[in-house]
Each structure stands twice: as C-alpha cells, then as structure tokens.
Design an enzyme around this catalytic site. Sequence first.
Site, PDB file in Angstrom:
ATOM      1  N   SER A  31       0.804  -1.204   0.000  1.00 26.42           N
ATOM      2  CA  SER A  31       0.000   0.000   0.000  1.00 26.42           C
ATOM      3  C   SER A  31       0.850   1.274   0.000  1.00 26.42           C
ATOM      4  O   SER A  31       1.729   1.408  -0.827  1.00 26.42           O
ATOM      5  CB  SER A  31      -0.951  -0.066   1.195  1.00 26.42           C
ATOM      6  OG  SER A  31      -2.089   0.677   0.906  1.00 26.42           O
TER       7      SER A  31
ATOM      8  N   HIS B 126      -7.858  -5.435   0.251  1.00 26.88           N
ATOM      9  CA  HIS B 126      -6.570  -4.763   0.415  1.00 26.88           C
ATOM     10  C   HIS B 126      -5.844  -5.328   1.640  1.00 26.88           C
ATOM     11  O   HIS B 126      -6.268  -5.093   2.773  1.00 26.88           O
ATOM     12  CB  HIS B 126      -6.892  -3.275   0.608  1.00 26.88           C
ATOM     13  CG  HIS B 126      -5.722  -2.367   0.578  1.00 26.88           C
ATOM     14  ND1 HIS B 126      -4.891  -2.255  -0.509  1.00 26.88           N
ATOM     15  CD2 HIS B 126      -5.247  -1.492   1.507  1.00 26.88           C
ATOM     16  CE1 HIS B 126      -3.960  -1.349  -0.252  1.00 26.88           C
ATOM     17  NE2 HIS B 126      -4.154  -0.884   0.965  1.00 26.88           N
TER      18      HIS B 126
END
Length: 440
Positions: free
Chosen positions: A262, A403
Amino acid sequence: MARFLCSLALTCLVCSAQINRYNYDERKIPPYTVVDPLVLANGEKVIDAKAWTERRRPELLAIFADQVYGKTPAAPAALRTSEAITDRKALNGKAIRKQVTIYFTADDAGPQMHLLVYLPAGAKSPSPVFVGLNFNGNHTVNADPGILPGEVWIKDPSAVNNTDNKKMLHLPPDDRTRGINAANWQVEKLLARGYGLATAYYSDIEPDFVGGVQYGVRPALTSDVEDWSALGAWAWGLSRALDYLVADKAIDPRHIALIGHSRLGKAALWAAAQDRRFSLVISNESGKGGASLLKRGFGETTDHLNGAFPHWFCRNYKQYTGHPENLPVDGNELLSLIAPRPLYVASAADDLGSDPKGEFLSAVSASRVYHLLGKKGLGVSQMPPVDQPVMHDVGFHVRTGKHDVTEFDWDQYLNFADLHWGPATTGVAPAPQQNKPGAH
Ligand code: GCU
C-alpha cells in the site's frame, strides 16, 4: 462580513463538490493515454539500453524527485548503528534474531530506526532476505517475545473525523499488540524456505500524519521539508536499512528483495527506483501514487491523495489535484525504473481504490523497458484471471479478496524469488511449497 462568510461557504461548497475522491465507474474514465516510458521529455525515442540508462532513467528520476516524491538528501557518510542484540536460538531455534538501532544523524538521541532481522538458523551460505517497513511496530510482525517493543503512534480515538489518521498520539510500547500482524509477515514460512526478513516501523522514520513531519527525519536533513515528502523519507529509510543489510556477512547482498504494501509499496517502489542495490522488488497493492496508472481515472484520485495525505508527496505534487492529466510521469514509469531487476506487482480484486487493472496496464507498459534491456517483462498483455499469477521478469497477480498482504501473496513472492535466484538453501529440511489460492 455576513456577505463574505456567505461567499466563503459557497466557495467551500463548490470546492467540495469538485473534490473527486474515487471513481469506481469504468464509463466515467476520462480519455487517457499510457505514456510510453521510452520517449524522452523532448520527444526523442529511446532506442537502446545506453540511451535508457544514461538519458531516460536519470530524466525520470529527476522528474519524480521534482514533481512527486521530493528531493532525496544524500546518504549519511557512514552508517552509524548501535551494537546489535543477537539471539541465535530465536523462534525455537529456527532463527537468528538481530535487533539494531540505525542512527540517522550524528546524534544518538536524534531520529533513528530500529531494525529487526531474522535469518534462517543453520544456513550454509549467506541468506537472501526480504526487507520491508511495517505499519504498527516491529513487535507486531510476530508473537516472538524477544522482539523489543518500541514506542508507537496511534490514531487519536478522541479526534472527530479522524478516518485518515489526521491526529495521532505517541504512546509507550504496548505488549498487547505483539504479533497482531503476524499473518502479514509469515516469518516462519520465510525462514522455512531459506529466506530472512528485515523490518522496521515506518513511523520511526516519520510518523504518518500531517503534523508528523516534526517528529521524523525530514527536518534533520533538509531545510525545506516540503521539497521532500513522507513517502520520500520512508524510501530513504529503506535504503538505510539496506546499508545495514549489505554489510552483514550472514546476508547475501545480491539477493535482497524489497517488499511494500500500500503506501509502503509506493515508498518501496520509489526506494528501489533510486537504489539499485535492491535486487528484487514487490509492490503489494501500492495503488495510485505507486504502481497504478493515475491517469486512468479509476479508483483513488490525486484529489484524495493530496487531500487526505498532503504530507505523502512533495509541494509540487499539489498542482495535480483535479489534474492528473498534467502529471509528467505515472506508475508505469515508476515501475520502469526497476528494470531490469525482477519486479512483482500484486493487486487484490476488491481493492478497487488501487485499480487492479491500472496496476496491470502499468506493468505491461513497463515491460517495454524490460524488453529493451533484453528481458522478457510480464510476458502477457491480457490481465490474468484472479488467483492465477503470471511470473517472468515481471510478475503479476490479482488475488481474491481485499486490500491486505496474505499468505497467498507471500507464496507467490517466495516462488518468484526462487524462480530468479534458485531455491534458497536452509539448514533444515525444505518445507513443501504451498500455493493456496484464497488463503486469506
Ligand atoms: C489509503 C490511501 C491509499 C493507500 C492506502 C494504504 O487507502 O488512499 O493510497 O495505498 O491508504 O496505505 O493502506
């Protein structure tokens, strides 16, 4: 006065109406082109490896530094560390654990980072290592009671609308969070496959909130903190971790894989773009401002990046709020800067903010540079179905789920490193290779 307030309120309303945080509708993507990484800013085509290495690569690095991540200060003249605290029988004898503090300046009380290193016990030769920054403190990556817990920064629960961690609290070590992120790091699996892991807490370098800059390394190294950035500082810190790793005789300096998830994937890509000692690079859902194509207006926008995380990018990046089309570079050019080193770009099907298709197209475009340098690149031009990794010099997968960094992701990264470096040797019997789609 009332009129002034009224027009201010109106202006704000108009502003917020214009803030376009995310687009999740393919039909609303404005027309865009994927800029060819093999064309110089003056329009000249890059036709050979020499022109890439001597002209286009430095040009791209300078544009990213000037417009995106900010200017990186030089590395310290010499690496300064504490004495390492070593346990040769960590994790029930499976690992050698080293913990060392890296001082960023001449001042022992100044900015510093605590590096945790696990190496497979009994390795017959210097070990390959994965290195990456962690989000919540070294003690969260494994339940190992020997990991020294450090001070942490946490979101201030009393602050209203604190969704983007605008306000954070600095807290003493907290043993209750030991091992909470173990699934994201898979330490035992790495060791069983012959790999080491090195990690440091990203907030040691700069705490991740708007006011965090004053507690990090930036003010110590530059007088213009906004001509650098938090992402730039995290990237710089990764190179300092690497300074330590390449000097450790138990580690193979030719086989150091950099991984980032990320925002830390964005930082990892920028670190590896600048520092070619990172020999293999993994972008785990780094998304927009990382591997993905910002100009493909799907997922997170520059409006959101600059609005929610103004400290991540340098001052010049602010001008792209609402205008990603004006960006002189994009994710594909960032990925190109990794070439010809092995590069893996991973996405997750439900991580629409990162725009998995934008990450894939970016890897396809960067493959042009791999080809120019005599490598295969990604080797496909159609996005593979979920949970079906593609691995050549560039690897890619889109995993089922959200995610995150999962065991499935790590299985691919270990296979990818084995593919390029050969299976790592361990002192213990090799563990069976697993490839469990959907293990998350
Ligand atoms: C937010 C941000 C992303 C970033 C992510 C993360 O969602 O918008 O750009 O990648 O945080 O770091 O988890």
